[in-house]
Design a protein around this motif. Sequence first.
Motif, PDB file in Angstrom:
ATOM      1  N   ILE A   1       4.563  -7.482  -9.798  1.00  0.00           N
ATOM      2  CA  ILE A   1       4.026  -7.492  -9.536  1.00  0.00           C
ATOM      3  C   ILE A   1       3.026  -6.791  -9.272  1.00  0.00           C
ATOM      4  O   ILE A   1       1.376  -6.983 -10.660  1.00  0.00           O
ATOM      5  CB  ILE A   1       3.741  -8.934  -7.972  1.00  0.00           C
ATOM      6  CG1 ILE A   1       5.081  -9.724  -7.764  1.00  0.00           C
ATOM      7  CG2 ILE A   1       2.579  -9.158  -7.902  1.00  0.00           C
ATOM      8  CD1 ILE A   1       5.616 -10.472  -6.913  1.00  0.00           C
ATOM      9  N   ASN A   2       2.695  -5.656  -8.786  1.00  0.00           N
ATOM     10  CA  ASN A   2       1.592  -4.560  -8.467  1.00  0.00           C
ATOM     11  C   ASN A   2       1.308  -4.356 -10.483  1.00  0.00           C
ATOM     12  O   ASN A   2       0.396  -3.352 -10.151  1.00  0.00           O
ATOM     13  CB  ASN A   2       1.551  -4.041  -7.387  1.00  0.00           C
ATOM     14  CG  ASN A   2       1.512  -4.207  -6.318  1.00  0.00           C
ATOM     15  OD1 ASN A   2       0.870  -5.287  -6.316  1.00  0.00           O
ATOM     16  ND2 ASN A   2       1.876  -3.784  -5.551  1.00  0.00           N
ATOM     17  N   PHE A   3       2.702  -3.987 -10.433  1.00  0.00           N
ATOM     18  CA  PHE A   3       2.444  -3.483 -12.039  1.00  0.00           C
ATOM     19  C   PHE A   3       1.338  -4.774 -13.135  1.00  0.00           C
ATOM     20  O   PHE A   3       0.415  -4.009 -13.570  1.00  0.00           O
ATOM     21  CB  PHE A   3       3.591  -3.277 -12.887  1.00  0.00           C
ATOM     22  CG  PHE A   3       3.141  -2.943 -14.910  1.00  0.00           C
ATOM     23  CD1 PHE A   3       2.845  -1.697 -14.862  1.00  0.00           C
ATOM     24  CD2 PHE A   3       3.425  -3.924 -15.400  1.00  0.00           C
ATOM     25  CE1 PHE A   3       3.322  -1.841 -16.496  1.00  0.00           C
ATOM     26  CE2 PHE A   3       3.761  -3.598 -16.600  1.00  0.00           C
ATOM     27  CZ  PHE A   3       3.459  -2.436 -16.828  1.00  0.00           C
ATOM     28  N   ILE A   4       1.919  -6.233 -13.463  1.00  0.00           N
ATOM     29  CA  ILE A   4       1.204  -6.575 -13.837  1.00  0.00           C
ATOM     30  C   ILE A   4      -0.888  -6.665 -12.816  1.00  0.00           C
ATOM     31  O   ILE A   4      -1.612  -6.730 -14.014  1.00  0.00           O
ATOM     32  CB  ILE A   4       1.793  -8.573 -13.486  1.00  0.00           C
ATOM     33  CG1 ILE A   4       3.037  -8.696 -14.339  1.00  0.00           C
ATOM     34  CG2 ILE A   4       0.784  -9.625 -13.993  1.00  0.00           C
ATOM     35  CD1 ILE A   4       3.449  -9.919 -13.379  1.00  0.00           C
ATOM     36  N   LYS A   5      -0.890  -6.445 -11.784  1.00  0.00           N
ATOM     37  CA  LYS A   5      -2.187  -7.030 -11.024  1.00  0.00           C
ATOM     38  C   LYS A   5      -2.678  -5.723 -11.864  1.00  0.00           C
ATOM     39  O   LYS A   5      -3.973  -5.312 -12.238  1.00  0.00           O
ATOM     40  CB  LYS A   5      -1.788  -6.549  -9.543  1.00  0.00           C
ATOM     41  CG  LYS A   5      -1.512  -8.439  -9.312  1.00  0.00           C
ATOM     42  CD  LYS A   5      -1.762  -7.816  -8.028  1.00  0.00           C
ATOM     43  CE  LYS A   5      -1.596  -9.518  -7.095  1.00  0.00           C
ATOM     44  NZ  LYS A   5      -2.059  -9.815  -6.141  1.00  0.00           N
ATOM     45  N   GLN A   6      -2.108  -4.387 -12.071  1.00  0.00           N
ATOM     46  CA  GLN A   6      -3.292  -3.296 -12.084  1.00  0.00           C
ATOM     47  C   GLN A   6      -3.331  -2.989 -13.939  1.00  0.00           C
ATOM     48  O   GLN A   6      -3.907  -3.345 -14.071  1.00  0.00           O
ATOM     49  CB  GLN A   6      -1.697  -2.337 -12.845  1.00  0.00           C
ATOM     50  CG  GLN A   6      -1.782  -1.645 -10.566  1.00  0.00           C
ATOM     51  CD  GLN A   6      -1.089  -0.349 -11.065  1.00  0.00           C
ATOM     52  OE1 GLN A   6      -0.190   0.323 -11.839  1.00  0.00           O
ATOM     53  NE2 GLN A   6      -1.102   0.811  -9.509  1.00  0.00           N
ATOM     54  N   GLN A   7      -2.432  -4.180 -14.779  1.00  0.00           N
ATOM     55  CA  GLN A   7      -2.674  -4.115 -16.220  1.00  0.00           C
ATOM     56  C   GLN A   7      -3.628  -4.711 -16.588  1.00  0.00           C
ATOM     57  O   GLN A   7      -4.909  -4.777 -17.092  1.00  0.00           O
ATOM     58  CB  GLN A   7      -1.350  -4.603 -16.932  1.00  0.00           C
ATOM     59  CG  GLN A   7      -0.163  -3.477 -16.426  1.00  0.00           C
ATOM     60  CD  GLN A   7      -0.183  -2.278 -17.094  1.00  0.00           C
ATOM     61  OE1 GLN A   7      -1.532  -1.887 -18.502  1.00  0.00           O
ATOM     62  NE2 GLN A   7      -0.402  -1.091 -16.389  1.00  0.00           N
ATOM     63  N   ILE A   8      -3.302  -5.858 -15.878  1.00  0.00           N
ATOM     64  CA  ILE A   8      -4.916  -6.958 -16.047  1.00  0.00           C
ATOM     65  C   ILE A   8      -5.894  -6.479 -15.414  1.00  0.00           C
ATOM     66  O   ILE A   8      -6.808  -6.450 -15.626  1.00  0.00           O
ATOM     67  CB  ILE A   8      -4.615  -8.492 -14.331  1.00  0.00           C
ATOM     68  CG1 ILE A   8      -3.804  -9.185 -15.372  1.00  0.00           C
ATOM     69  CG2 ILE A   8      -5.865  -9.102 -14.712  1.00  0.00           C
ATOM     70  CD1 ILE A   8      -3.363 -10.308 -14.088  1.00  0.00           C
TER      71      ILE A   8
END
Length: 363
Positions: A71-78
């Motif tokens: 989840i945090n990886f996706i949030k960072q990419q966004i």
Amino acid sequence: MKKILFSAYSMDVGGIETALITLLKNIKDKYDITLVLEKKEGIFLSEVPENIKIIKYRPSTFKIVLIRKAINFIKQQIFKLRYKNRFDFSASYATYSYSSSFVARTASKNSALWVHNDYLNFYKGDVEKYKDFFKKVKIENFKKIVFVSENDKNTFIKYFESQKNKCIKCNNLIDYNKIIQKSKEPAVGFEERENIVTFINVGRHKEPQKKLSRIINATKRLNEEGYIFRVLFVGDGEDSEDYKKQAEGINNIEFLGAKKNPYPYLAKSDCLLMSSDYEGYPVVFIESMILGKPIITTDVSDSKQDVKGKFGIVVEKSEDGVYFGMKEYLDKRFDMQKFDSKEYNDKILKKLDEIFFIGDSLK
């Protein structure tokens, strides 16, 4: 208009948040500002100027590690897609927040980390924990590191010599007009006593750092010698009840609890009394100077540079130090210089402009 970003944890009550809201109010018309918060909440949230954009960036705290990381990886990419290098300057104002660090490092190539505390003392002198803390916030990836205390800056350079050229000392701005205005409000629960010296301590009740037991024990000793005075504690914390037990039977110690507006109490007292083992840069130093109150403080932060011989005295970090400081004031008082609040802020505002957009010329 230059675009700048500040990231922080929240706008709840605290020294970092107080400094941040004062900074934002002072530069709101000069820059296009975005504020990124991990928690979009806090007592100061309503005070954020209307022309400042507020964004929430909160990492997941999901219990299952793999899911949380995904989840945090996706949030960072966004976040990177939306904001990477979109700003002229960015700063992580909450030193301890890993997400705040990520946001500031992503938002511009001209990023800074603000350091508000004496983290070596926070980690009880454990150098490895101290180093690990700064490595985790990826200190090497910031272009500038801003310290509110010269003492903390020098400590950092001792253990991170390779980062020396990034380090800058800049005090926090102070809203002196607000302090003076709010100091005139009623001090509920404050009993006026003529011809009796009133010492005051303002802050969190946390013995490992604040060492208020030194004040309590010094008061006992001075009482036994026949001195007439009183001590007020404004604040609360995890050790409040223990302090009250230590002070049982000492009639000239009063616990007034936490106050949203402590300034009337400081204004009506005679002398600020600090007994801490360590501090970042105590804002209460400047608040006392603004209100014309002399200071007795242990040797913390930049006290020898900013307080000693100008606005009070600096004593050793011990019960004896606090005792002798109180005794000296009771015996002969001490004069203090007049503090120029406007000049203090003007110097900081000039330094901030340089931090934001000059950088490499600073030391």
